[in-house]
Enzyme design. Structure first.
Site, short mmCIF file in Angstrom:
data_model
loop_
_atom_site.label_atom_id
_atom_site.label_comp_id
_atom_site.label_asym_id
_atom_site.label_seq_id
_atom_site.Cartn_x
_atom_site.Cartn_y
_atom_site.Cartn_z
N ARG A 46 65.24 6.04 -14.25
CA ARG A 46 65.06 4.60 -14.25
C ARG A 46 65.18 4.01 -12.85
O ARG A 46 64.81 2.88 -12.59
CB ARG A 46 66.15 3.94 -15.11
CG ARG A 46 66.22 4.43 -16.53
CD ARG A 46 67.33 3.64 -17.25
NE ARG A 46 67.46 4.00 -18.64
CZ ARG A 46 68.41 4.84 -19.10
NH1 ARG A 46 69.29 5.37 -18.27
NH2 ARG A 46 68.49 5.13 -20.38
N ASP A 112 63.68 6.76 -6.24
CA ASP A 112 64.67 5.87 -5.65
C ASP A 112 65.38 6.54 -4.47
O ASP A 112 65.50 6.00 -3.39
CB ASP A 112 65.68 5.39 -6.70
CG ASP A 112 66.36 6.55 -7.46
OD1 ASP A 112 65.95 7.72 -7.29
OD2 ASP A 112 67.29 6.27 -8.24
N LYS A 143 68.66 11.15 1.42
CA LYS A 143 70.03 11.55 1.80
C LYS A 143 69.98 13.04 2.19
O LYS A 143 70.35 13.92 1.42
CB LYS A 143 70.96 11.35 0.60
CG LYS A 143 72.42 11.13 0.95
CD LYS A 143 73.32 11.25 -0.26
CE LYS A 143 73.34 10.05 -1.15
NZ LYS A 143 74.28 10.21 -2.29
N PHE A 164 77.84 7.53 -1.74
CA PHE A 164 77.19 7.12 -2.98
C PHE A 164 76.75 5.66 -2.83
O PHE A 164 77.55 4.79 -2.48
CB PHE A 164 78.15 7.27 -4.17
CG PHE A 164 77.41 7.34 -5.46
CD1 PHE A 164 76.88 8.55 -5.91
CD2 PHE A 164 77.20 6.20 -6.23
CE1 PHE A 164 76.16 8.62 -7.09
CE2 PHE A 164 76.48 6.26 -7.41
CZ PHE A 164 75.96 7.47 -7.85
N ARG A 177 72.38 -1.82 -11.10
CA ARG A 177 70.96 -1.60 -10.82
C ARG A 177 70.28 -2.89 -10.35
O ARG A 177 69.28 -2.83 -9.65
CB ARG A 177 70.25 -1.10 -12.09
CG ARG A 177 70.57 0.33 -12.48
CD ARG A 177 69.57 0.81 -13.50
NE ARG A 177 69.97 1.99 -14.22
CZ ARG A 177 69.77 3.25 -13.80
NH1 ARG A 177 69.20 3.46 -12.64
NH2 ARG A 177 70.15 4.26 -14.55
P1 IMP Z 1 68.41 15.02 -6.65
O1 IMP Z 1 67.77 15.79 -7.76
O2 IMP Z 1 69.79 15.56 -6.32
O3 IMP Z 1 67.57 14.84 -5.42
O4 IMP Z 1 68.81 13.63 -7.24
C1 IMP Z 1 68.00 12.60 -7.40
C2 IMP Z 1 68.64 11.62 -8.37
O5 IMP Z 1 70.07 11.60 -8.31
C3 IMP Z 1 68.18 10.24 -8.00
O6 IMP Z 1 66.93 9.93 -8.59
C4 IMP Z 1 69.33 9.38 -8.50
O7 IMP Z 1 69.13 9.07 -9.86
C5 IMP Z 1 70.57 10.26 -8.38
N1 IMP Z 1 71.35 9.97 -7.16
C6 IMP Z 1 71.53 10.77 -6.11
N2 IMP Z 1 72.31 10.18 -5.15
C7 IMP Z 1 72.60 8.96 -5.64
C8 IMP Z 1 73.35 7.83 -5.09
O8 IMP Z 1 73.91 7.83 -3.97
N3 IMP Z 1 73.42 6.74 -5.89
C9 IMP Z 1 72.82 6.67 -7.12
N4 IMP Z 1 72.12 7.67 -7.64
C10 IMP Z 1 72.00 8.82 -6.90
#
Ligand code: IMP
Length: 188
Positions: A46, A112, A143, A164, A177
């Site tokens: 989302r 996002d 990140k 975070f 959100r």
């Molecule tokens: P990845 O698969 O680890 O790259 O994670 C991606 C997903 O993790 C994003 O689409 C977010 O939903 C969530 N996510 C990762 N870091 C954060 C953060 O700092 N805040 C909020 N959601 C995060």
């Protein structure tokens, strides 16, 4: 007994005006890169919803500023979930979306935030049998300090530190959100 600490967004990391300025720049770049083509914006639910909405309008506005430039935009969405524990890499699963409509299209994944890269890696695998013409990625936030899987990102709004973040679509336990800016989450 002390009251349970509830993390709250404290400091603004990226202001609303900075977000909107950068999204306009991304819209201009994407409109130029996909000039006279059909492009499917594939939103990852989302968290990408607000970014998706503003970016799609920025692409439209960029077309108005340059007559003759047209990008035919289509909207598609996928919803993914990932389960984390401390010892195993996240397992990503598709909840919904990813229709046959994506076959043989130019696809721009709208995220996002890219953190470990596992969500994007999963999505690439999922899209591959659909044989898309091209698959590129546009993320509002990157990140890189948390990356576990190498992924290519074509358009990045902002690089963020190893913290975070919430707001502008990103949540903590489904909260925050609807903040119009990106904030650091801190414990009170
Ligand atoms: P990845 O698969 O680890 O790259 O994670 C991606 C997903 O993790 C994003 O689409 C977010 O939903 C969530 N996510 C990762 N870091 C954060 C953060 O700092 N805040 C909020 N959601 C995060």
């Amino acid at each position: 007994m002390p009251a349970a600490t509830k993390p709250t967004p404290k400091s603004v990391l990226i202001s609303e005006s900075c977000l909107q300025k950068r999204i306009r720049e991304l819209g201009t770049q994407i409109a130029a890169d996909y000039e006279n083509q059909e492009l499917v914006l594939l939103g990852v639910l989302r968290g990408s919803v607000l970014f998706f909405a503003d970016l799609s309008r920025a692409i439209f506005d960029a077309q108005l500023e340059t007559p003759g430039r047209e990008v035919q935009i289509r909207f598609e969405f996928v919803q993914l979930t990932s389960y984390h524990n401390s010892t195993q890499p996240a397992t990503v699963e598709l909840i919904r979306g990813g229709s046959n409509y994506l076959k043989q299209r130019h696809i721009l994944i709208i995220e996002d935030i890219v953190d470990t890269g596992q969500t994007l890696d999963f999505l690439y695998e999922h899209l591959s049998p659909l044989n898309p013409k091209t698959v590129k990625v546009c993320t509002l936030l990157d990140k890189p300090s948390q990356r576990r899987v190498p992924v290519t990102i074509d358009y990045i709004g902002f690089e963020v530190p190893d913290a975070f973040v919430v707001g502008y679509g990103l949540d903590y336990a489904q909260q925050y959100r609807n903040l119009p800016y990106i904030a650091l989450l801190e414990s009170v």
